[in-house]
Design a protein around this motif. Structure first.
Motif, PDB file in Angstrom:
ATOM      1  N   ASP A  22       0.835  -1.212   0.000  1.00 19.44           N
ATOM      2  CA  ASP A  22       0.000   0.000   0.000  1.00 19.44           C
ATOM      3  C   ASP A  22       0.867   1.258   0.000  1.00 19.44           C
ATOM      4  OD1 ASP A  22      -2.274  -1.556   0.021  1.00 19.44           O
ATOM      5  OD2 ASP A  22      -2.638  -1.314   2.175  1.00 19.44           O
ATOM      6  N   HIS A  25       2.187   1.893  -3.470  1.00 19.62           N
ATOM      7  CA  HIS A  25       1.114   2.418  -4.318  1.00 19.62           C
ATOM      8  C   HIS A  25       0.851   3.902  -4.010  1.00 19.62           C
ATOM      9  CE1 HIS A  25      -0.824  -1.210  -6.278  1.00 19.62           C
ATOM     10  NE2 HIS A  25       0.167  -1.734  -5.570  1.00 19.62           N
ATOM     11  N   ASN A  26       0.783   4.238  -2.724  1.00 22.09           N
ATOM     12  CA  ASN A  26       0.516   5.629  -2.344  1.00 22.09           C
ATOM     13  C   ASN A  26       1.645   6.560  -2.761  1.00 22.09           C
ATOM     14  OD1 ASN A  26      -1.975   5.021  -1.206  1.00 22.09           O
ATOM     15  ND2 ASN A  26      -1.129   4.680   0.819  1.00 22.09           N
ATOM     16  N   ASP A  29       1.365   7.065  -6.517  1.00 20.87           N
ATOM     17  CA  ASP A  29       0.234   7.936  -6.853  1.00 20.87           C
ATOM     18  C   ASP A  29       0.550   9.401  -6.535  1.00 20.87           C
ATOM     19  OD1 ASP A  29      -1.222   5.756  -7.722  1.00 20.87           O
ATOM     20  OD2 ASP A  29      -2.342   5.535  -5.844  1.00 20.87           O
ATOM     21  N   THR A  30       1.106   9.631  -5.354  1.00 18.87           N
ATOM     22  CA  THR A  30       1.423  10.996  -4.932  1.00 18.87           C
ATOM     23  C   THR A  30       2.515  11.618  -5.799  1.00 18.87           C
ATOM     24  OG1 THR A  30       0.815  10.441  -2.660  1.00 18.87           O
ATOM     25  CG2 THR A  30       2.148  12.416  -2.977  1.00 18.87           C
TER      26      THR A  30
END
Length: 90
Positions: A22, A25-26, A29-30
């Protein structure tokens, strides 16, 4: 004989792997949003960021799945071995 400690350790390993997945992924994305806000949404840089982000996410997902399967398999093997080793003869 109970395997509560073993189950907790397996849950811990899987939980940490899921959290790390996670986190990756974060971060992707950021960072992708930041890069695209600077370079523009539809440009070559934005598309490259999207593509590379998808590749890294798939690799991270695959690693996470491998960890989960390895934990499950080793847990089953350990349980079978301990059941056979400590089985009481009646």
């Amino acid at each position: 004989m109970t395997n509560n400690n073993d189950e907790r350790n397996n849950g811990l390993i899987k939980g940490v792997a899921n959290e790390a997945n996670d986190f990756v992924h974060n971060i992707l994305d950021t960072s992708g949003k930041i890069v695209k806000s600077v370079s523009g949404e539809g440009g070559l840089v934005g598309k490259t960021v999207d593509s590379s982000g998808r590749i890294v996410k798939k690799i991270s997902d695959t690693g996470n799945n491998v960890i989960g399967q390895t934990v499950d398999s080793s847990s089953k093997v350990f349980k079978n071995v301990t059941d056979k080793a400590f089985k009481k003869n009646k």
